[in-house]
Write a protein that holds these residues in place. Structure first.
Motif, PDB file in Angstrom:
ATOM      1  N   LEU A  97       0.831  -1.199   0.000  1.00 18.47           N
ATOM      2  CA  LEU A  97       0.000   0.000   0.000  1.00 18.47           C
ATOM      3  C   LEU A  97       0.866   1.249   0.000  1.00 18.47           C
ATOM      4  CD1 LEU A  97      -2.833   1.368   0.428  1.00 18.47           C
ATOM      5  CD2 LEU A  97      -2.446   1.064   2.883  1.00 18.47           C
ATOM      6  N   GLY A  98       0.466   2.231  -0.792  1.00 17.80           N
ATOM      7  CA  GLY A  98       1.193   3.494  -0.809  1.00 17.80           C
ATOM      8  C   GLY A  98       0.777   4.338  -1.988  1.00 17.80           C
ATOM      9  N   PRO A  99       1.207   5.597  -2.028  1.00 18.49           N
ATOM     10  CA  PRO A  99       0.834   6.495  -3.124  1.00 18.49           C
ATOM     11  C   PRO A  99       1.528   6.114  -4.421  1.00 18.49           C
ATOM     12  CG  PRO A  99       2.446   7.540  -1.693  1.00 18.49           C
ATOM     13  CD  PRO A  99       2.084   6.251  -1.035  1.00 18.49           C
ATOM     14  N   SER A 100       1.079   6.674  -5.512  1.00 23.52           N
ATOM     15  CA  SER A 100       1.714   6.438  -6.810  1.00 23.52           C
ATOM     16  C   SER A 100       3.186   6.819  -6.748  1.00 23.52           C
ATOM     17  CB  SER A 100       1.019   7.256  -7.900  1.00 23.52           C
ATOM     18  OG  SER A 100      -0.323   6.862  -8.039  1.00 23.52           O
ATOM     19  N   GLY A 101       4.034   5.969  -7.330  1.00 19.28           N
ATOM     20  CA  GLY A 101       5.464   6.241  -7.374  1.00 19.28           C
ATOM     21  C   GLY A 101       6.233   5.830  -6.140  1.00 19.28           C
ATOM     22  N   CYS A 102       5.575   5.116  -5.204  1.00 20.88           N
ATOM     23  CA  CYS A 102       6.265   4.745  -3.961  1.00 20.88           C
ATOM     24  C   CYS A 102       7.108   3.483  -4.115  1.00 20.88           C
ATOM     25  CB  CYS A 102       5.268   4.560  -2.824  1.00 20.88           C
ATOM     26  SG  CYS A 102       4.242   3.080  -2.954  1.00 20.88           S
ATOM     27  N   GLY A 103       6.976   2.751  -5.238  1.00 18.00           N
ATOM     28  CA  GLY A 103       7.799   1.560  -5.473  1.00 18.00           C
ATOM     29  C   GLY A 103       7.066   0.236  -5.350  1.00 18.00           C
ATOM     30  N   LYS A 104       5.778   0.265  -5.040  1.00 19.81           N
ATOM     31  CA  LYS A 104       5.066  -0.991  -4.780  1.00 19.81           C
ATOM     32  C   LYS A 104       4.945  -1.870  -6.034  1.00 19.81           C
ATOM     33  CE  LYS A 104       0.578   1.427  -4.907  1.00 19.81           C
ATOM     34  NZ  LYS A 104       1.114   2.753  -5.290  1.00 19.81           N
ATOM     35  N   THR A 105       4.625  -1.270  -7.186  1.00 23.78           N
ATOM     36  CA  THR A 105       4.527  -2.067  -8.413  1.00 23.78           C
ATOM     37  C   THR A 105       5.908  -2.557  -8.857  1.00 23.78           C
ATOM     38  OG1 THR A 105       2.479  -1.044  -9.187  1.00 23.78           O
ATOM     39  CG2 THR A 105       3.916  -1.987 -10.856  1.00 23.78           C
ATOM     40  N   ASP A 161      -5.449   2.149  -2.381  1.00 19.34           N
ATOM     41  CA  ASP A 161      -6.713   2.342  -1.665  1.00 19.34           C
ATOM     42  C   ASP A 161      -6.577   1.753  -0.263  1.00 19.34           C
ATOM     43  OD1 ASP A 161      -9.297   2.017  -0.578  1.00 19.34           O
ATOM     44  OD2 ASP A 161     -10.204   1.911  -2.573  1.00 19.34           O
ATOM     45  N   GLN A 162      -6.467   2.622   0.748  1.00 22.49           N
ATOM     46  CA  GLN A 162      -6.230   2.132   2.106  1.00 22.49           C
ATOM     47  C   GLN A 162      -7.388   1.297   2.632  1.00 22.49           C
ATOM     48  OE1 GLN A 162      -6.476   5.285   1.194  1.00 22.49           O
ATOM     49  NE2 GLN A 162      -7.599   6.547   2.653  1.00 22.49           N
ATOM     50  N   GLU A 163      -8.611   1.661   2.261  1.00 18.57           N
ATOM     51  CA  GLU A 163      -9.765   0.877   2.724  1.00 18.57           C
ATOM     52  C   GLU A 163      -9.716  -0.536   2.166  1.00 18.57           C
ATOM     53  OE1 GLU A 163     -14.585   1.091   2.160  1.00 18.57           O
ATOM     54  OE2 GLU A 163     -13.513   2.976   2.505  1.00 18.57           O
ATOM     55  N   GLU A 164      -9.334  -0.647   0.911  1.00 19.85           N
ATOM     56  CA  GLU A 164      -9.203  -1.953   0.268  1.00 19.85           C
ATOM     57  C   GLU A 164      -8.164  -2.811   0.974  1.00 19.85           C
ATOM     58  OE1 GLU A 164      -9.744  -2.219  -4.116  1.00 19.85           O
ATOM     59  OE2 GLU A 164      -7.588  -2.578  -4.077  1.00 19.85           O
ATOM     60  N   ALA A 165      -6.998  -2.231   1.257  1.00 16.11           N
ATOM     61  CA  ALA A 165      -5.926  -2.978   1.919  1.00 16.11           C
ATOM     62  C   ALA A 165      -6.332  -3.416   3.323  1.00 16.11           C
ATOM     63  CB  ALA A 165      -4.657  -2.121   1.978  1.00 16.11           C
ATOM     64  N   LEU A 166      -6.946  -2.517   4.076  1.00 19.79           N
ATOM     65  CA  LEU A 166      -7.305  -2.829   5.456  1.00 19.79           C
ATOM     66  C   LEU A 166      -8.400  -3.879   5.529  1.00 19.79           C
ATOM     67  CD1 LEU A 166      -7.257   0.781   6.968  1.00 19.79           C
ATOM     68  CD2 LEU A 166      -5.516  -0.988   7.222  1.00 19.79           C
ATOM     69  N   GLU A 167      -9.277  -3.911   4.532  1.00 22.67           N
ATOM     70  CA  GLU A 167     -10.377  -4.877   4.557  1.00 22.67           C
ATOM     71  C   GLU A 167      -9.955  -6.263   4.081  1.00 22.67           C
ATOM     72  OE1 GLU A 167     -14.674  -5.677   2.362  1.00 22.67           O
ATOM     73  OE2 GLU A 167     -13.990  -3.621   2.625  1.00 22.67           O
ATOM     74  N   VAL A 168      -9.086  -6.332   3.080  1.00 22.36           N
ATOM     75  CA  VAL A 168      -8.807  -7.606   2.417  1.00 22.36           C
ATOM     76  C   VAL A 168      -7.598  -8.340   2.987  1.00 22.36           C
ATOM     77  CG1 VAL A 168      -8.171  -8.653   0.200  1.00 22.36           C
ATOM     78  CG2 VAL A 168      -9.883  -6.835   0.279  1.00 22.36           C
ATOM     79  N   ALA A 169      -6.541  -7.629   3.349  1.00 28.29           N
ATOM     80  CA  ALA A 169      -5.241  -8.256   3.606  1.00 28.29           C
ATOM     81  C   ALA A 169      -5.113  -8.852   5.005  1.00 28.29           C
ATOM     82  CB  ALA A 169      -4.130  -7.235   3.380  1.00 28.29           C
ATOM     83  N   ASP A 170      -4.261  -9.881   5.094  1.00 29.13           N
ATOM     84  CA  ASP A 170      -3.821 -10.390   6.394  1.00 29.13           C
ATOM     85  C   ASP A 170      -2.769  -9.452   6.983  1.00 29.13           C
ATOM     86  OD1 ASP A 170      -5.250 -12.927   6.319  1.00 29.13           O
ATOM     87  OD2 ASP A 170      -3.839 -13.523   4.765  1.00 29.13           O
ATOM     88  N   ARG A 171      -1.975  -8.865   6.075  1.00 33.42           N
ATOM     89  CA  ARG A 171      -0.874  -8.010   6.502  1.00 33.42           C
ATOM     90  C   ARG A 171      -0.728  -6.883   5.502  1.00 33.42           C
ATOM     91  NH1 ARG A 171       5.129  -9.147   7.016  1.00 33.42           N
ATOM     92  NH2 ARG A 171       4.731 -10.159   5.034  1.00 33.42           N
TER      93      ARG A 171
END
Length: 357
Positions: free
Chosen positions: A34-42, A196-206
């Motif tokens: 999770l993070g804003p565009s350009g943070c390195g996640k992809t 999307d922080q709501e998506e991450a908080l709802e779906v993920a284990d971590r």
């Protein structure tokens, strides 16, 4: 399969996408990057998949170095934001594609392919669409078919890059709940990228919070939301009001506010900031005996059972967002332009790095 990355570095020209990222992804867990565009996640996801080669560092699968393995040898299923389905193939042919292009020695018999594809279409609840073409499907249906195609090759790791990013809000909500249920059934080690922080908080284990190519915090959804490790994490995981001031011997002085900061009891004269969620602000009238920071109500509107208030600080330090239960708002019945007072019921106080007040 467990995954580990050690000291991954990746540059694109003058831009550094990853600054020595080290992480472990336990077997069978669903982890959100999770993070804003350009943070390195992809970029991190593509390095794990083998679609990008890191400039330095290692990618380990079950403890074995996979850095030099070709993407085809990593047993990874990949789901992209924009489906990447073949428009000229039926749904059935799209799902079967990865099996039919395998080398002859590894390719299942045709009846086995048909059996597996039918089973996967049933799993994603779209077995009745096998003879249709992608343009005939809704966005949500296409994304489920893309997921079925990724699962057809029996990956040991499932990687999803903004899988619901191209869908409208209601479909996103339905699909992320469906993905959680599917993961609970399959238990494939999965990593998905989202902003999307709501998506991450709802779906993920971590959840792994990333910022400027570095890891800011790792933890369970409740942990990162309730105990953010930095101002960035606090602000990214929801709306935040910020009260800046001076921390001295366990107290933050911010304008008319004095907030206890026992975790900083030994600090003397440091610049600091209190971060407060909109629902953690109490609101009252000064003539009713309430104490706090004077503000003026600019506007208010109700959204379902809640009321959203926009108030302006009278000391000229900006605007605050306040969320009240609808019943409390009705009892208070504030008018636009009215002077009120606000006071944080709960705050998280951070010291400003390298500053002295």
């Amino acid at each position: 399969m467990s995954i580990e990355v050690k000291q991954l570095h990746k540059r694109f020209g003058a831009f550094t996408a990853l600054h020595g990222v080290s992480l472990a992804f336990p077997e069978g867990e669903l982890t959100a990057l999770l993070g804003p565009s350009g943070c390195g996640k992809t970029t991190l996801l593509r390095c794990i998949a083998g679609l990008e080669a890191p400039d330095a560092g290692q990618v380990l699968f079950d403890g074995a170095d996979a850095s030099d393995r070709h993407v085809r040898e990593r047993q990874v299923g990949f789901v992209f934001q924009h489906y990447a389905l073949f428009k000229h193939m039926t749904v059935f042919e799209n799902v079967a594609f990865g099996l039919r292009v395998r080398p002859r020695r590894q390719r299942p018999a045709e009846h086995e392919i048909r059996k597996r594809v039918h089973a996967l279409l049933e799993l994603v609840q779209l077995d009745w669409l096998g003879n249709r073409y992608p343009p005939q499907l809704s966005g949500g249906q296409r994304q489920r078919i893309a997921l079925a195609r990724a699962l057809a090759v029996e990956p040991r790791v499932l990687l999803l890059d903004e899988p619901f990013g191209a869908l409208d809000a209601q479909v996103r909500l339905e699909l992320r709940r469906w993905l959680r249920r599917l993961h609970d059934e399959l238990h494939v080690t999965s990593i998905f990228v989202t902003h999307d922080q709501e998506e991450a908080l709802e779906v993920a284990d971590r959840v792994v919070l990333m910022h400027h190519g570095r890891v800011e915090q790792v933890g369970a959804p409740q942990e990162v939301y309730q105990h953010p490790a930095s101002p960035f994490v606090y602000g990214f995981l929801g709306k935040a009001n910020v009260f800046r001031g001076c921390v001295h011997e366990g107290v933050l002085a911010a304008g008319a506010l004095r907030l206890d900061a026992p975790e900083h009891a030994g600090v003397r004269g440091r610049a600091g900031a209190a971060f407060v969620r909109p629902h953690d602000l109490e609101v009252g009238r000064p003539d009713g005996g309430a104490s706090g920071l004077p503000v003026r109500l600019r506007r208010a509107h109700t959204v379902g059972p809640l009321a959203q208030l926009e108030v302006e600080r009278l000391d000229g330090e900006g605007v605050l967002d306040v969320t009240l239960p609808g019943e409390q708002f009705g009892d208070l019945a504030p008018q636009a332009g009215e002077v009120l007072v606000v006071r944080p019921r709960r705050a998280r106080i951070f010291l400003e790095q390298g500053n002295q007040a």
